[in-house]
Design a protein around this motif. Structure first.
Motif, PDB file in Angstrom:
ATOM      1  N   SER A   1      96.408 -15.723  39.597  1.00 40.47           N
ATOM      2  CA  SER A   1      96.914 -16.017  41.075  1.00 40.47           C
ATOM      3  C   SER A   1      97.632 -14.553  41.740  1.00 40.47           C
ATOM      4  CB  SER A   1      98.030 -17.168  41.297  1.00 40.47           C
ATOM      5  OG  SER A   1      97.505 -18.217  40.839  1.00 40.47           O
ATOM      6  N   LEU A   2      98.308 -13.898  40.969  1.00 45.30           N
ATOM      7  CA  LEU A   2      99.011 -12.739  41.522  1.00 45.30           C
ATOM      8  C   LEU A   2      97.927 -11.975  41.747  1.00 45.30           C
ATOM      9  CD1 LEU A   2     101.456 -11.129  41.775  1.00 45.30           C
ATOM     10  CD2 LEU A   2     101.280 -10.098  39.602  1.00 45.30           C
ATOM     11  N   GLN A   3      96.915 -11.766  41.103  1.00 44.24           N
ATOM     12  CA  GLN A   3      95.697 -10.707  41.428  1.00 44.24           C
ATOM     13  C   GLN A   3      95.074 -11.370  42.711  1.00 44.24           C
ATOM     14  OE1 GLN A   3      93.921 -11.062  37.604  1.00 44.24           O
ATOM     15  NE2 GLN A   3      94.123  -8.904  37.255  1.00 44.24           N
ATOM     16  N   ALA A   4      94.633 -12.620  43.005  1.00 40.92           N
ATOM     17  CA  ALA A   4      93.901 -13.046  43.849  1.00 40.92           C
ATOM     18  C   ALA A   4      94.413 -13.043  44.964  1.00 40.92           C
ATOM     19  CB  ALA A   4      93.727 -14.589  43.494  1.00 40.92           C
ATOM     20  N   TRP A   5      96.031 -13.268  45.046  1.00 43.24           N
ATOM     21  CA  TRP A   5      96.720 -13.066  46.390  1.00 43.24           C
ATOM     22  C   TRP A   5      97.091 -11.650  46.729  1.00 43.24           C
ATOM     23  CZ3 TRP A   5      97.754 -18.288  47.732  1.00 43.24           C
ATOM     24  CH2 TRP A   5      98.351 -18.401  49.155  1.00 43.24           C
ATOM     25  N   GLN A   6      97.100 -10.704  45.995  1.00 41.99           N
ATOM     26  CA  GLN A   6      97.276  -9.359  46.212  1.00 41.99           C
ATOM     27  C   GLN A   6      95.769  -8.706  46.931  1.00 41.99           C
ATOM     28  OE1 GLN A   6      95.574  -6.483  44.822  1.00 41.99           O
ATOM     29  NE2 GLN A   6      96.514  -5.182  46.105  1.00 41.99           N
ATOM     30  N   LEU A   7      94.746  -9.258  46.566  1.00 37.88           N
ATOM     31  CA  LEU A   7      93.505  -8.954  46.995  1.00 37.88           C
ATOM     32  C   LEU A   7      93.632  -9.539  48.634  1.00 37.88           C
ATOM     33  CD1 LEU A   7      90.561  -7.685  46.846  1.00 37.88           C
ATOM     34  CD2 LEU A   7      89.931  -9.834  45.887  1.00 37.88           C
ATOM     35  N   GLY A   8      93.992 -10.604  48.539  1.00 33.72           N
ATOM     36  CA  GLY A   8      94.075 -11.261  49.918  1.00 33.72           C
ATOM     37  C   GLY A   8      94.915 -10.560  51.107  1.00 33.72           C
ATOM     38  N   GLU A   9      96.135  -9.829  50.490  1.00 33.19           N
ATOM     39  CA  GLU A   9      96.891  -9.354  51.323  1.00 33.19           C
ATOM     40  C   GLU A   9      96.549  -7.937  51.448  1.00 33.19           C
ATOM     41  OE1 GLU A   9      99.515 -10.947  52.526  1.00 33.19           O
ATOM     42  OE2 GLU A   9     100.546 -11.855  51.037  1.00 33.19           O
ATOM     43  N   THR A  10      95.482  -7.296  51.156  1.00 36.01           N
ATOM     44  CA  THR A  10      95.104  -5.774  51.480  1.00 36.01           C
ATOM     45  C   THR A  10      94.040  -5.968  52.762  1.00 36.01           C
ATOM     46  OG1 THR A  10      93.314  -6.018  49.870  1.00 36.01           O
ATOM     47  CG2 THR A  10      95.547  -5.243  48.929  1.00 36.01           C
ATOM     48  N   SER A  11      93.728  -6.985  53.619  1.00 42.44           N
ATOM     49  CA  SER A  11      92.821  -6.889  54.389  1.00 42.44           C
ATOM     50  C   SER A  11      92.878  -5.667  55.311  1.00 42.44           C
ATOM     51  CB  SER A  11      92.393  -7.997  55.035  1.00 42.44           C
ATOM     52  OG  SER A  11      91.793  -8.110  56.329  1.00 42.44           O
ATOM     53  N   GLU A  12      92.056  -5.082  56.004  1.00 42.02           N
ATOM     54  CA  GLU A  12      92.088  -4.157  57.130  1.00 42.02           C
ATOM     55  C   GLU A  12      92.644  -4.929  58.466  1.00 42.02           C
ATOM     56  OE1 GLU A  12      92.822  -0.720  57.006  1.00 42.02           O
ATOM     57  OE2 GLU A  12      92.514  -1.064  54.607  1.00 42.02           O
ATOM     58  N   GLY A  13      92.232  -5.950  58.513  1.00 44.55           N
ATOM     59  CA  GLY A  13      92.369  -6.809  59.890  1.00 44.55           C
ATOM     60  C   GLY A  13      91.552  -6.345  60.908  1.00 44.55           C
ATOM     61  N   GLU A  14      90.233  -5.520  60.496  1.00 45.62           N
ATOM     62  CA  GLU A  14      89.381  -5.389  61.608  1.00 45.62           C
ATOM     63  C   GLU A  14      89.082  -6.432  62.686  1.00 45.62           C
ATOM     64  OE1 GLU A  14      86.281  -3.111  59.904  1.00 45.62           O
ATOM     65  OE2 GLU A  14      87.566  -1.419  58.906  1.00 45.62           O
ATOM     66  N   HIS A  15      88.592  -7.526  62.026  1.00 48.28           N
ATOM     67  CA  HIS A  15      88.156  -8.478  62.964  1.00 48.28           C
ATOM     68  C   HIS A  15      89.169  -9.261  63.541  1.00 48.28           C
ATOM     69  CE1 HIS A  15      84.108  -8.156  61.118  1.00 48.28           C
ATOM     70  NE2 HIS A  15      84.617  -8.000  59.977  1.00 48.28           N
ATOM     71  N   LEU A  16      90.362  -9.518  63.064  1.00 42.47           N
ATOM     72  CA  LEU A  16      91.445  -9.988  63.799  1.00 42.47           C
ATOM     73  C   LEU A  16      91.979  -9.181  65.026  1.00 42.47           C
ATOM     74  CD1 LEU A  16      93.598 -11.972  64.096  1.00 42.47           C
ATOM     75  CD2 LEU A  16      94.920 -10.918  62.327  1.00 42.47           C
ATOM     76  N   ILE A  17      91.751  -7.683  64.843  1.00 39.94           N
ATOM     77  CA  ILE A  17      92.146  -6.706  65.741  1.00 39.94           C
ATOM     78  C   ILE A  17      91.109  -7.068  66.879  1.00 39.94           C
ATOM     79  CG2 ILE A  17      92.395  -4.479  66.486  1.00 39.94           C
ATOM     80  CD1 ILE A  17      93.577  -3.778  63.517  1.00 39.94           C
ATOM     81  N   ALA A  18      89.907  -6.996  66.564  1.00 39.90           N
ATOM     82  CA  ALA A  18      88.967  -6.899  67.651  1.00 39.90           C
ATOM     83  C   ALA A  18      88.915  -8.460  68.402  1.00 39.90           C
ATOM     84  CB  ALA A  18      87.424  -6.835  66.732  1.00 39.90           C
ATOM     85  N   ALA A  19      89.067  -9.470  67.807  1.00 42.64           N
ATOM     86  CA  ALA A  19      89.325 -10.659  68.310  1.00 42.64           C
ATOM     87  C   ALA A  19      90.691 -10.723  69.206  1.00 42.64           C
ATOM     88  CB  ALA A  19      89.501 -11.993  67.226  1.00 42.64           C
ATOM     89  N   SER A  20      91.815 -10.280  68.713  1.00 42.92           N
ATOM     90  CA  SER A  20      93.003 -10.020  69.440  1.00 42.92           C
ATOM     91  C   SER A  20      92.945  -9.021  70.692  1.00 42.92           C
ATOM     92  CB  SER A  20      94.149  -9.742  68.658  1.00 42.92           C
ATOM     93  OG  SER A  20      94.046  -8.433  68.260  1.00 42.92           O
TER      94      SER A  20
END
Length: 250
Positions: free
Chosen positions: A39-58
């Motif tokens: 779970s620690l590994q999975a959550w760490q991966l999920g927290e590392t997104s660059e957020g490009e699509h969120l920035i584009a949408a916002s």
């Protein structure tokens, strides 16, 4: 209801707080590692997104609304999430374990984000994940005796509550701008999306939750409480959605 400029000030000020004592040596046991590492590994991966699509949408949303500061606030929000991922990754490195590059839950969520261009769905999804994160990190903190890992969890938990407020305020603005006839069915969609996503998170991390003393019934009750608070804030009367323009105090 706070302005985008307020949130820029908040995130900038919060970034200056260093709450994790990296001079502490990890004291996690092998039994604890066996229980929490996936779970620690999975959550760490999920927290590392660059957020490009969120920035584009916002960006599209903010300029349509005439609130360009919102884009900068979102970028700072993403940066704070990346801090969480970096801290978790640094901890994984310190205990001699490997970071992972793929996880089914993270892959599913990233695919949804890739095809999603709606700021409304983006914001709702983030609210649900941040709500589950509060329970996840408290369970992780309670599942270990390692002071360093507890410090990391505490730092993240301090950040998460304002994250939910930031996103909930935005969804309230979006919801209020919808036609009256569409608000009723939106409430139904929000509810099903919230609880379905919550169940996926439980299924993926139930071993960790239970190690932290959170049973399925407890988890469901906690998420129901969070949903009730969220929907109450989103659907509050317009008079309660006045923008707070006071300057953030550093």
């Amino acid at each position: 209801m706070h302005t985008s400029n307020y949130w820029i000030g908040y995130f900038q000020a919060n970034a200056r707080h260093k709450r994790v004592n990296w001079n502490l040596a990890p004291t996690i046991t092998q039994d604890e590692i066996a229980t929490i590492l996936p779970s620690l590994q999975a959550w760490q991966l999920g927290e590392t997104s660059e957020g490009e699509h969120l920035i584009a949408a916002s960006t599209r949303y903010a300029y349509r609304l005439g609130d360009p500061d919102y884009v900068d606030a979102v970028k700072l929000f993403i940066k704070e999430e990346q801090k969480h991922g970096n801290n978790l990754g640094r901890y994984i490195d310190k205990i001699g374990q490997k970071r992972i590059k793929n996880d089914w839950g993270d892959t599913l969520f990233r695919k949804v984000r890739y095809f999603n261009t709606s700021m409304e769905l983006w914001t709702l999804a983030v609210i649900v994940v941040e709500s589950t994160a509060q329970i996840f990190y408290q369970a992780l903190k309670d599942a270990t005796h390692c002071r360093l890992l507890k410090d990391i969890c505490t730092d993240i938990l301090i950040d998460e509550a304002p994250h939910i407020t930031f996103q909930t305020e935005r969804l309230a603005i979006i919801f209020e701008g919808k036609p009256a006839f569409s608000k009723a069915w939106r409430k139904v969609v929000y509810k099903h999306f919230f609880h379905a996503t919550s169940c996926l998170v439980w299924y993926a991390h139930k071993k960790l939750f239970m190690a932290g003393g959170v049973t399925f019934d407890m988890y469901v009750k906690k998420m129901q409480y969070k949903y009730n608070k969220t929907i109450e804030a989103i659907t509050a009367p317009p008079a309660d959605h006045r923008l707070i323009t006071v300057k953030y105090e550093h």
